[in-house]
Write an enzyme that holds these catalytic residues in place. Structure first.
Site, mmCIF file in Angstrom:
data_model
loop_
_atom_site.group_PDB
_atom_site.id
_atom_site.type_symbol
_atom_site.label_atom_id
_atom_site.label_comp_id
_atom_site.label_asym_id
_atom_site.label_seq_id
_atom_site.Cartn_x
_atom_site.Cartn_y
_atom_site.Cartn_z
ATOM 1 N N THR A 14 -45.775 128.928 35.238
ATOM 2 C CA THR A 14 -44.664 129.671 34.914
ATOM 3 C C THR A 14 -44.777 131.153 35.302
ATOM 4 O O THR A 14 -43.806 131.772 35.833
ATOM 5 C CB THR A 14 -44.249 129.351 33.651
ATOM 6 O OG1 THR A 14 -43.815 128.235 33.170
ATOM 7 C CG2 THR A 14 -42.912 130.485 32.952
ATOM 8 N N THR A 93 -49.360 127.244 31.430
ATOM 9 C CA THR A 93 -49.627 127.205 30.222
ATOM 10 C C THR A 93 -49.985 125.650 29.932
ATOM 11 O O THR A 93 -50.878 125.366 28.916
ATOM 12 C CB THR A 93 -48.630 127.640 29.192
ATOM 13 O OG1 THR A 93 -47.533 126.874 29.361
ATOM 14 C CG2 THR A 93 -48.380 129.389 29.561
ATOM 15 N N ASP A 94 -49.416 124.620 30.584
ATOM 16 C CA ASP A 94 -49.481 123.431 30.261
ATOM 17 C C ASP A 94 -50.946 122.674 30.079
ATOM 18 O O ASP A 94 -51.239 122.081 28.992
ATOM 19 C CB ASP A 94 -48.539 122.500 30.813
ATOM 20 C CG ASP A 94 -47.225 122.653 30.539
ATOM 21 O OD1 ASP A 94 -46.992 123.341 29.494
ATOM 22 O OD2 ASP A 94 -46.249 122.330 31.130
HETATM 23 C C1 SIN Z 1 -46.140 127.152 32.047
HETATM 24 O O1 SIN Z 1 -46.844 127.875 33.041
HETATM 25 O O2 SIN Z 1 -45.616 127.645 31.030
HETATM 26 C C2 SIN Z 1 -45.444 125.718 32.322
HETATM 27 C C3 SIN Z 1 -45.626 125.215 33.707
HETATM 28 C C4 SIN Z 1 -47.072 125.003 33.939
HETATM 29 O O3 SIN Z 1 -47.887 124.967 33.285
HETATM 30 O O4 SIN Z 1 -47.365 125.408 35.293
#
Ligand code: SIN
Length: 309
Positions: A14, A93-94
């Site tokens: 993200t 983040t995932d």
């Molecule tokens: C995010 O980064 O918050 C979600 C998408 C990802 O993990 O690439």
């Protein structure tokens, strides 16, 4: 004398997300904005040159072993350069917590490897990514900092404890009852706990780089009404290791436990990890299945690395 360097390895997420409409902070695509654009306009710490390298451009839900291997190789390459003070990895983040533990175990870095992420896409009117990268630079240049850490919303979490705790809040990470290692306050780090010490990792990087086929390990969950059918099917299909996300302090539904014990007898290693949000499983000597203090996703990484070893 050669200037000190921070190398930013970009993998997507993200933090590199772009939406068709600037105000849209949900309907965006992760992994769209290149590393040069991510770094444009961000001041480098004094006396430090910041360079970027695009390692991948993925939504981290799609993280795979090939990319983990490549990322470990690029981190190691740069960390070995004497002028490189730290590596910053921009990451979704995932699955960040899994990558953090993987890199900490495989690299055991004496220099900082700082994972920076964001909960709003780069195209948002007020993105959080630039501040998180700036905070990552602050951590990267903090005397004594070392090991793999994640920086998000002013908090610094160690690789062993970090986990994603919220699907959309800006402070999306926690370290359970261990708490963060430090806070980034303005442009200074207030340290609460020691930096992650390098774990024993002799030869691990080489094995990770060499083995093209990594072991197949699945996570099964213990819950009300659990039974052994999923485990039986996985064993029949050739699974090479199982992590069971247990209830409470490593407890497993009796029907599922029977199947797991049979799997173990058939040569499939089984590790217990609690599905509780905080705290490790406290193992007891009479336990039939070993327990991990790590989260299920990280216990899976750990089992994978132990099988590669
Ligand atoms: C995010 O980064 O918050 C979600 C998408 C990802 O993990 O690439």
């Amino acid at each position: 004398m050669q200037a000190q360097q921070i190398v930013v390895l970009a993998t997507g997420g993200t933090i590199a997300g772009r939406a068709a409409r600037a105000g849209d902070v949900l309907g965006y695509r992760a992994g769209e904005v290149g590393v040069a654009e991510l770094l444009a306009g961000l001041p480098a710490p004094e006396g430090v040159v910041v360079t970027g390298e695009q390692v991948a451009q993925v939504d981290s839900k799609d993280m795979d072993f090939a990319l983990w291997r490549r990322l470990a190789e690029r981190c190691r390459h740069w960390l070995q350069q004497p002028q490189v003070r730290a590596v910053v990895v921009t990451h979704g983040t995932d699955t960040l917590e899994e990558t953090a533990w993987f890199l900490q175990r495989v690299l055991a870095p004496a220099k900082p490897v700082v994972l920076a992420s964001a909960m709003r896409p780069a195209s948002a009117p007020v993105p959080d990514g630039p501040q998180n990268i700036a905070d990552a630079f602050t951590v990267a240049t903090t005397p004594g900092a070392r090991g793999v850490v994640a920086v998000c919303a002013g908090e610094v979490h160690g690789a062993a404890d970090v986990r994603k705790v919220h699907p959309y809040r800006l402070d999306a990470f926690g370290s359970g009852d261990a708490g963060p290692i430090a806070y980034v306050e303005a442009d200074a780090v207030r340290q609460l706990r020691p930096w992650p010490a390098p774990p024993e990792s002799a030869g691990l990087f080489e094995r990770v780089a060499r083995e093209k086929q990594w072991p197949w390990i699945e996570i099964v969950h213990s819950h009300a009404g659990a039974d052994g059918r999923a485990v039986q099917a996985l064993v029949a299909a050739g699974v090479q290791g199982l992590v069971v996300a247990t209830t409470g302090n490593g407890t497993v539904h009796a029907a599922l436990e029977q199947a797991l014990l049979r799997a173990k007898e058939q040569g499939v290693p089984v590790v217990r990890s609690s599905r509780c949000l905080e705290g490790p499983v406290i193992a007891q000597s009479r336990d039939a299945l070993p327990a991990s203090p790590l989260t299920p996703a990280k216990a899976r990484v750990e089992l994978l690395l132990s099988l590669l070893a």
